[in-house]
Write a protein that holds these residues in place. Structure first.
Motif, PDB file in Angstrom:
ATOM      1  N   GLN A  99       9.891   8.642  32.049  1.00 53.64           N
ATOM      2  CA  GLN A  99       9.459   6.807  32.080  1.00 53.64           C
ATOM      3  C   GLN A  99      10.895   6.233  32.347  1.00 53.64           C
ATOM      4  O   GLN A  99      10.630   5.411  33.115  1.00 53.64           O
ATOM      5  CB  GLN A  99       9.258   6.593  30.590  1.00 53.64           C
ATOM      6  N   GLU A 100      12.145   6.700  31.939  1.00 60.82           N
ATOM      7  CA  GLU A 100      13.307   6.125  32.211  1.00 60.82           C
ATOM      8  C   GLU A 100      13.691   6.410  33.705  1.00 60.82           C
ATOM      9  O   GLU A 100      13.934   5.153  34.236  1.00 60.82           O
ATOM     10  CB  GLU A 100      14.442   7.024  31.435  1.00 60.82           C
ATOM     11  N   GLU A 101      13.351   7.530  34.467  1.00 63.32           N
ATOM     12  CA  GLU A 101      13.585   7.426  35.693  1.00 63.32           C
ATOM     13  C   GLU A 101      12.544   6.663  36.412  1.00 63.32           C
ATOM     14  O   GLU A 101      12.975   6.049  37.565  1.00 63.32           O
ATOM     15  CB  GLU A 101      13.216   9.012  36.176  1.00 63.32           C
ATOM     16  N   ARG A 102      11.194   6.532  36.008  1.00 65.55           N
ATOM     17  CA  ARG A 102      10.406   5.481  36.728  1.00 65.55           C
ATOM     18  C   ARG A 102      10.723   4.011  36.702  1.00 65.55           C
ATOM     19  O   ARG A 102      10.845   3.380  37.759  1.00 65.55           O
ATOM     20  CB  ARG A 102       9.067   5.893  36.112  1.00 65.55           C
ATOM     21  N   LEU A 103      11.347   3.684  35.546  1.00 68.27           N
ATOM     22  CA  LEU A 103      11.627   2.235  35.400  1.00 68.27           C
ATOM     23  C   LEU A 103      13.146   2.130  36.148  1.00 68.27           C
ATOM     24  O   LEU A 103      13.098   0.874  36.775  1.00 68.27           O
ATOM     25  CB  LEU A 103      12.150   2.105  33.883  1.00 68.27           C
ATOM     26  N   ARG A 104      14.049   2.984  36.389  1.00 70.34           N
ATOM     27  CA  ARG A 104      15.265   2.831  37.092  1.00 70.34           C
ATOM     28  C   ARG A 104      14.919   2.755  38.478  1.00 70.34           C
ATOM     29  O   ARG A 104      15.422   2.061  39.374  1.00 70.34           O
ATOM     30  CB  ARG A 104      16.234   4.005  36.797  1.00 70.34           C
TER      31      ARG A 104
END
Length: 142
Positions: free
Chosen positions: A129-134
């Motif tokens: 999720q963090e990678e997608r948001l970044r």
């Protein structure tokens, strides 16, 4: 390592007093050095707290508090986000910084958490999720 470098506010910055041409030029030169060295990721000055607000959280309630805020020493006048190899390197850069105000001033240096700092609680799903948001944020940049 990423570090947030925080320029602490003072009575001068909270009054809305703008920097003079010399300070703007000196800071511009310093920022150029940071960029050329690959250190600076972001940096901005902030309006005084009289133009801001706080949201206080307590037992599920949210209360909006309009500025100005009285504890000037706890306020932020501006910041940089730097990528450096260590706290010691960040300190060396800050020591080269022009004095942000006439008289006394403080600049605080705080390391930014990275994903690996959170341990097992930062599950593979949360990492994804963090990678997608970044990636989404990067795509939105002009």
């Amino acid at each position: 390592m990423r570090f947030m470098v925080i320029v602490r506010a003072n009575a001068e910055s909270e009054s809305g007093c703008m920097p003079d041409e010399k300070l703007l030029a000196d800071m511009g030169k310093f920022n150029e050095e940071l960029v050329k060295a690959g250190v600076m990721l972001a940096g901005e000055g902030l309006h005084p707290s009289s133009k801001g607000a706080r949201v206080h959280f307590s037992a599920g309630k949210r209360t909006v508090i309009d500025g100005p805020f009285t504890e000037t020493k706890e306020l932020i006048a501006g910041f940089w986000l730097w990528q450096v190899s260590s706290l010691a390197e960040a300190i060396e850069w800050v020591k080269r910084c022009p004095d942000p105000f006439n008289g006394e001033s403080d600049i605080e240096i705080r390391q930014v958490f990275e994903a690996e700092d959170f341990g097992a609680e930062f599950t593979p799903e949360l990492r994804a999720q963090e990678e997608r948001l970044r990636a989404e944020m990067a795509a939105q940049q002009p």
